[in-house]
Motif scaffolding. Structure first.
Motif, short mmCIF file in Angstrom:
data_model
loop_
_atom_site.label_atom_id
_atom_site.label_comp_id
_atom_site.label_asym_id
_atom_site.label_seq_id
_atom_site.Cartn_x
_atom_site.Cartn_y
_atom_site.Cartn_z
N TYR A 17 -44.81 -31.10 -23.26
CA TYR A 17 -44.85 -31.68 -24.68
C TYR A 17 -45.10 -33.17 -24.76
CZ TYR A 17 -41.74 -27.61 -25.53
OH TYR A 17 -41.10 -26.24 -25.73
N SER A 18 -45.13 -34.05 -23.55
CA SER A 18 -45.84 -35.29 -23.93
C SER A 18 -47.16 -35.26 -23.98
CB SER A 18 -45.26 -36.04 -22.69
OG SER A 18 -45.48 -35.45 -21.61
N GLN A 19 -47.91 -34.20 -23.61
CA GLN A 19 -49.39 -34.21 -23.73
C GLN A 19 -49.93 -33.69 -24.92
OE1 GLN A 19 -51.54 -34.38 -19.79
NE2 GLN A 19 -49.73 -35.98 -20.07
N VAL A 20 -51.02 -33.98 -25.42
CA VAL A 20 -52.06 -33.41 -26.44
C VAL A 20 -52.61 -32.12 -26.20
CG1 VAL A 20 -53.64 -34.41 -28.30
CG2 VAL A 20 -52.48 -35.94 -27.01
N GLU A 21 -53.11 -32.05 -24.75
CA GLU A 21 -53.90 -31.00 -24.59
C GLU A 21 -53.07 -30.26 -23.46
OE1 GLU A 21 -57.83 -30.42 -24.92
OE2 GLU A 21 -57.24 -31.49 -26.46
N PRO A 22 -53.42 -28.76 -23.44
CA PRO A 22 -52.83 -27.91 -22.33
C PRO A 22 -53.04 -28.46 -21.02
CG PRO A 22 -53.66 -26.52 -24.16
CD PRO A 22 -54.06 -27.84 -24.19
N THR A 23 -52.16 -28.33 -19.90
CA THR A 23 -52.56 -28.63 -18.52
C THR A 23 -53.09 -27.65 -18.09
OG1 THR A 23 -51.02 -30.34 -18.59
CG2 THR A 23 -51.81 -29.67 -16.61
N SER A 48 -51.15 -29.23 -9.14
CA SER A 48 -49.67 -29.57 -8.85
C SER A 48 -48.87 -28.78 -10.18
CB SER A 48 -49.29 -30.96 -8.88
OG SER A 48 -49.96 -31.45 -7.79
N THR A 49 -49.37 -28.94 -10.94
CA THR A 49 -48.64 -28.18 -12.30
C THR A 49 -48.49 -26.63 -12.01
OG1 THR A 49 -49.33 -29.86 -13.83
CG2 THR A 49 -48.76 -27.79 -14.84
#
Lengths: 569, 279
Positions: A17-23, A48-49
């Motif tokens: 949620y804290s990121q703009v792009e998907p990981t 790691s995700t």
């Protein structure tokens, strides 16, 4: 064979949620029961995700949006919580120190049984049984401080095996381990897993170290996508590693230098499998063509340590009779296993501790009476973890701190800080808050805040620990730049690659004695030193031996000379 | 490890006190503390102090282990005695109802026998309670301590937090030491050369990095604990919890006896919490 996958990602994406792009983007991946999989990728690639999605930390501890599906044991993880998942997946995190939650090995192994409300007597029984599997039965009452790195790994492994899980997930198991312990860790994983037949997933960026033992498949992740899913031979033969910034095995680099075409036919995936004999001619010709570097003129000594002996408690000597010199403009590495006295030596040099006997002199003058603060103007020290040094919000303030403490007038501080920030490539960020910087940039800030005081000698503790190849190169090249400007550098490190590549000379400590002060090539090919100091011989040496090259140590030195010339150092 | 970092560390030693279960030690500690805290009878307190010395000897605690703690305690109790005299020099007189001047001093600061008795009693009170605390801390495995807290109905999450604090205390201490040295190398002045205000301000320059590096550690620990099922049910069992054995019951019995004895002295003999030799 008609096995059903035990783990299956179907069009799986994840975005914090804290990121703009998907990981993670659109991951499709099946892992069969009993497979041994290695997942590699640079820092921030999402590897790691991916691991955290499998063990349930996502979404339990880290919130985000999941699309697509992840099936474990044929059931969607959407319906399971982290506790149910922990029944079938055991996770071993990096840093066996920090995840050692209890005071003794036995208690740590029992941790998940305690949480399952297993009665005390039964719990002791099970702990005994599992500890025998990992050969820790005689250490159950030992505290983490008394255990070696390998024993801590075994304990942590027992702590997840006690649940009788089907899948074992290792998240960067090699980070923070000395070379020999890292090697042992890979052997332990192999040994235990072949006896109990589990599905193994290893997430790591140190490819060569994991390939010390066989794996079924390697999955390469970059920028959140799977870009390769293949075996070790095929991966090493391709150009994927260079493209993604993962370090290829050193022996492969040597083969490439020698002009040997790397194809699957020479089985280049593992050092033990590579058909070195076929490459003998190419390697010999290459070795003969390498020219030794010009002998450099002798530089004056900046730091001299004589007969240094030190003890914390007055009973056991942590350092005994240490003698060595640092020449102006040198770059040396200080190596040895944990507890061998490396940090103590650097503390003595900086004046954090006072020597029992012996002298430390700077350009011929004994520095015994100089305080920590005074020595800092000659010798700077950079701790391993940048978070341990940073205490200001703004980069400028952080770097200026040492000068302000010294009451340097502000109009003099400004140009000095600006100059250092410029050297460290941080000039564009001068107004930035430190919290907005990456790990590598923070590391630079800490180095800058020491450099600003103008030390002639810089001591760095594990400057590249936990960094992927790209960041490692970035930090090391930066240090080379500083070194070229005349700063003498001493690196405390566990990284054998670093030592080979960057420091012509190595000091080796074992049990408080300086057991070697020699070129890196001879240290890493001397079996006795390797054993005493918990090092690992370089794969270059293996390669030379397997190819029947008579002077294997000379071969390693040749490689170093060749690379220096190539990179113009 | 450095001797300085061993302030609160538990050592495995074979002694009759170490072999008691954590729960027993907790109960005995509470009973004995209440016994001393309730009574202001110097005879009773001296008796308990003697008992504390005996237990200290039984538990094989070396003086070097507790030197620092003893020093802090002494400074604390002495300051306490002096300050309470300065603020209420007639406290003893008020309590005992008589006034026997020993040394005549100007103003209200006469030294009276009553005040002397009261101060000494209070001083001994502290010095007899604290050994029990020290013995308890040094002879009890932190996890076992947590398990005993849990057995007296403290929620296991709170109990475990206590154990974790003790487990990571040495690590944080080591971090503090490293950070402080690195900051001193940059020129941070922590010695008396700096003013108090500056010392406090400079202390922050160590505390901030310490907090950030500890937060990293906490994230790893809490992930490791989640992954091994911590917090999944409302109860948990403990690897280190021990069954109560006969020596545990004996210890509790003795402590209970002492508690009852001191209470009885107050209730039946002194008819108050204070022992009054002045009437």
């Amino acid at each position: 064979m008609d096995l059903q996958p035990i783990i299956e990602f179907k069009d799986f994406s994840f975005q914090y949620y804290s990121q703009v792009e998907p990981t993670l983007y659109n991951i499709n991946l099946s892992i069969l029961p009993g497979e041994k999989i290695l997942i590699v990728g640079p820092s921030g690639s999402g590897k790691s995700t991916l691991g955290n999605c499998i063990n349930g930390l996502i979404p339990f501890a880290y919130d985000g949006e999941i699309t697509g599906e992840l099936l474990i044991n044929h059931a969607s993880t959407q319906d399971k919580n982290i506790f149910e998942l922990s029944k079938c997946i055991g996770t071993v995190l990096q840093d066996s120190d920090a995840q050692f939650v209890s005071l003794t090995a036995g208690e740590d192994i029992a941790f998940s049984l305690e949480n399952d409300n297993v009665p005390n007597a039964e719990m002791h029984e099970q702990v005994k049984k599992v500890s025998r599997m990992v050969d820790m039965q005689n250490w159950l009452t030992s505290s983490p401080f008394e255990l070696s790195g390998g024993q801590k790994q075994r304990t942590t492994l027992a702590g997840v095996l006690v649940n009788d899980v089907d899948i074992l997930l290792f998240d960067e198991p090699l980070a923070n381990l000395d070379p020999a312990t890292g090697k042992t860790a890979i052997e332990i994983i192999e040994e235990i897993c072949s006896s109990v037949n589990k599905t193994i997933i290893i997430i790591e960026h140190r490819l060569e170290d994991v390939l010390h033992r066989f794996v079924d498949r390697i999955i390469v992740i970059n920028e959140g996508r799977i870009i390769a899913n293949t075996n070790a031979h095929a991966l090493v033969s391709s150009n994927i590693l260079t493209k993604t910034g993962i370090r290829e095995p050193l022996y492969v680099t040597a083969l490439k230098y020698a002009g040997v075409p790397i194809t699957e036919s020479i089985q280049p995936g593992y050092i033990i499998s590579v058909k070195a004999h076929q490459c003998k001619d190419a390697l010999t010709t290459w070795q003969a063509s390498i020219q030794p570097p010009q002998v450099q003129e002798e530089k004056p000594t900046v730091l001299k340590v004589e007969n240094l002996t030190f003890s914390y408690d007055g009973i056991r000597n942590v350092l005994e009779e240490i003698n060595f010199e640092l020449k102006e403009g040198e770059m040396v590495s200080l190596i040895g296993k944990n507890g061998s006295g490396k940090s103590t030596l650097s503390k003595l040099i900086c004046g954090f501790e006072k020597p029992g006997q012996g002298t430390i002199s700077y350009r011929g003058n004994d520095i015994r009476d100089k305080s920590i603060k005074e020595r800092a103007e000659i010798i700077g020290v950079v701790l391993q973890n940048p978070n341990q040094m940073i205490s200001k919000n703004l980069i400028f303030d952080e770097v200026a701190l040492g000068l302000r403490f010294r009451k340097v007038p502000e109009e003099e501080i400004i140009p000095r800080v600006e100059k250092v920030l410029d050297i460290c490539g941080l000039a564009p960020f001068i107004e930035w808050p430190i919290s907005a910087l990456s790990y590598g940039q923070r590391k630079r800030v800490t180095i800058a805040s020491i450099l600003v005081m103008g030390p002639e000698i810089l001591i760095l503790d594990e400057p590249t620990a936990g960094q992927d190849y790209r960041h490692y190169t970035e930090i090391m090249e930066f240090l080379v730049e500083i070194n070229k400007m005349g700063v003498t550098i001493m690196l405390i490190t566990h990284d054998m690659h670093l030592m080979l590549e960057y420091t012509p000379r190595a000091l080796v400590l074992a049990d408080g004695h300086l057991i070697a002060d020699a070129p890196a090539s001879s240290v890493l090919t001397d079996l006795q030193i390797i054993q005493k100091a918990n090092l690992k011989e370089t794969s270059l040496y293996h390669l030379a031996q397997m190819a029947d090259i008579p002077d294997s140590t000379g071969f390693v030195q040749g490689f170093i000379n060749y690379e220096r010339k190539l990179k113009n150092r | 490890m450095n001797a300085k970092t061993k302030l609160f560390s538990y050592d495995i030693v074979d002694s009759p006190i170490h072999s008691l279960s954590g729960l027993t030690k907790l109960i005995c500690f509470l009973l004995l503390t209440f016994a001393v805290m309730y009574s202001y009878d110097i005879r009773v307190i001296l008796a308990v102090m003697l008992f504390a010395a005996l237990i200290m000897k039984l538990s094989k605690i070396k003086f070097s282990q507790i030197k620092l703690m003893v020093l802090y305690v002494l400074i604390f109790v002495l300051t306490n005695a002096v300050i309470s005299f300065l603020f209420a020099p007639e406290m003893g007189v008020e309590i005992y109802g008589t006034r026997t001047v020993v040394i005549d001093l100007p103003g209200k600061f006469d030294i009276t026998a009553e005040q002397l008795l009261y101060s000494t009693t209070k001083l001994f009170k502290y010095t007899s309670v604290i050994p029990f605390g020290i013995i308890f801390l040094l002879t009890t495995n932190p996890s076992e301590f947590a398990s005993s807290l849990n057995r007296i109905r403290v929620h296991y999450k709170i109990a475990y937090a206590v154990a974790l604090t003790l487990r990571y205390f040495p690590d944080v201490q080591r971090d503090y030491h490293d950070i402080s040295q690195a900051q001193q190398a940059r020129g941070l002045e922590l010695s008396r050369k700096a003013s108090l205000f500056n010392r406090i301000k400079n202390g922050l320059l160590i505390i901030i990095p310490l907090i950030f590096s500890s937060l990293d550690r906490i994230e790893t620990i809490s992930n490791a604990m989640d992954l091994r099922g911590f917090g999944k049910s409302n109860t948990r069992t403990w690897y280190t919890s021990r069954k109560m054995k006969s020596n545990d019951y004996v210890a509790i019995f003795i402590s209970a006896l002492i508690f009852i004895a001191t209470a009885s002295v107050s209730i039946f003999i002194n008819k108050s919490r204070f022992y009054n030799p002045f009437i």
